[in-house]
Design an enzyme around this catalytic site. Structure first.
Site, PDB file in Angstrom:
ATOM      1  N   CYS A  45      30.531  37.362   6.623  1.00 58.44           N
ATOM      2  CA  CYS A  45      29.199  37.274   7.243  1.00 58.44           C
ATOM      3  C   CYS A  45      28.177  38.069   6.420  1.00 58.44           C
ATOM      4  O   CYS A  45      27.833  37.661   5.325  1.00 58.44           O
ATOM      5  CB  CYS A  45      29.243  37.691   8.711  1.00 58.44           C
ATOM      6  SG  CYS A  45      27.796  37.082   9.601  1.00 58.44           S
ATOM      7  N   HIS A 104      33.256  34.596  10.876  1.00 57.27           N
ATOM      8  CA  HIS A 104      33.986  35.834  11.179  1.00 57.27           C
ATOM      9  C   HIS A 104      35.456  35.534  11.461  1.00 57.27           C
ATOM     10  O   HIS A 104      35.857  35.502  12.629  1.00 57.27           O
ATOM     11  CB  HIS A 104      33.372  36.516  12.415  1.00 57.27           C
ATOM     12  CG  HIS A 104      32.125  37.282  12.141  1.00 57.27           C
ATOM     13  ND1 HIS A 104      32.124  38.587  11.690  1.00 57.27           N
ATOM     14  CD2 HIS A 104      30.824  36.921  12.240  1.00 57.27           C
ATOM     15  CE1 HIS A 104      30.882  39.001  11.541  1.00 57.27           C
ATOM     16  NE2 HIS A 104      30.067  38.012  11.865  1.00 57.27           N
ATOM     17  N   GLU A 112      37.937  37.446  11.228  1.00 52.97           N
ATOM     18  CA  GLU A 112      38.609  38.583  11.883  1.00 52.97           C
ATOM     19  C   GLU A 112      38.517  38.509  13.408  1.00 52.97           C
ATOM     20  O   GLU A 112      39.336  39.100  14.105  1.00 52.97           O
ATOM     21  CB  GLU A 112      38.049  39.915  11.357  1.00 52.97           C
ATOM     22  CG  GLU A 112      36.761  40.403  11.989  1.00 52.97           C
ATOM     23  CD  GLU A 112      35.524  39.573  11.643  1.00 52.97           C
ATOM     24  OE1 GLU A 112      35.623  38.668  10.792  1.00 52.97           O
ATOM     25  OE2 GLU A 112      34.458  39.835  12.227  1.00 52.97           O
TER      26      GLU A 112
END
Ligand code: MN
Length: 235
Positions: free
Chosen positions: A109, A212, A214
């Site tokens: 990001c 994202h 994660e």
């Protein structure tokens, strides 16, 4: 015995509240992918950056606020969000040196934007005003859910990792790469033409994604694959 690679994780720094913090997702994702997560302090000079880079085998550039227009060498535009120049300087110094030394980099990001700017590319300060034909890239669903598709460039490192030409990703950004740096390719795009991923083909591992992963570890297999590929490249 094969030692685990140490992955430096950049963080937000709030001197007023005496805090340095990346979201816990990043730390857990690196740990689960087989690396040792090491949260990095802010650096202020290339010398400091060089000392910090000697401690790590890979650099994870995390999400966060906007990059200050000062570091874009541009005037500020309407729509720019909160900026933290101390963090900008630190991440740009670390990234430029990591690029020089071919240390593996994963940018997420804000991290893809830092990677692009550090390598000489450009970004939109604010998508809605600078790219009005873009879709809504700020999702109104929780961050672990996909929001739009991206097409993945066949043959790219990203494609080799994912083994898929189209994946669903989350989207929590109002900035994005507008001009990818020289020596990089665009490896993922959304249907509105937005650059959602870049990589440097001649690097050991130098990859940025606009989404994202994660935050999608529980819901999307492709997120695990990305982190595992990164940590493996850091060995
Ligand atoms: Mn998006």
């Amino acid at each position: 015995m094969l030692l685990k690679p140490v992955i430096g994780i950049t963080a937000a720094h709030c001197s007023e509240e005496l805090k340095t913090f990346p979201r816990h997702y990043y730390v857990e994702s690196i740990r689960n992918a087989g690396g040792i997560p090491l949260i990095l302090p802010p650096v202020r000079t290339s010398e400091e950056a060089s000392e910090v880079l000697h401690l790590i085998h890979g650099l994870l550039l995390t999400g966060g606020g906007d990059i200050s227009p000062v570091y874009l060498r541009e005037d500020p535009r309407h729509g720019i969000g909160q900026c933290f120049p101390e963090r900008d300087l630190s991440e740009l110094l670390l990234t430029q040196l990591a690029l020089q030394h071919d240390l593996p980099i994963l940018g997420i990001c804000r991290g893809i934007q830092v990677l692009a700017v550090a390598a000489g590319g450009e970004i939109y300060q604010d998508i809605p005003s600078q790219y009005p034909r873009g879709m809504q890239h700020r999702q109104t669903a929780p961050r672990q859910y996909a929001w739009h598709d991206v097409d993945v460039l066949e043959g790219s490192l990203l494609y080799r990792l994912l083994a898929e030409g189209k994946i669903g990703v989350n989207s929590l950004h109002h900035q994005a790469v507008s001009v990818s740096p020289q020596g990089f390719i665009q490896n993922a795009r959304s249907s509105d033409g937005m650059i959602e991923g870049i990589e440097k083909p001649d690097a050991k591992f130098c990859l940025g994604v606009q989404w994202h992963p994660e935050s999608m570890m529980e819901t999307e297999v492709h997120s695990k694959v990305l982190f595992r590929g990164f940590v493996e490249a850091c060995r």
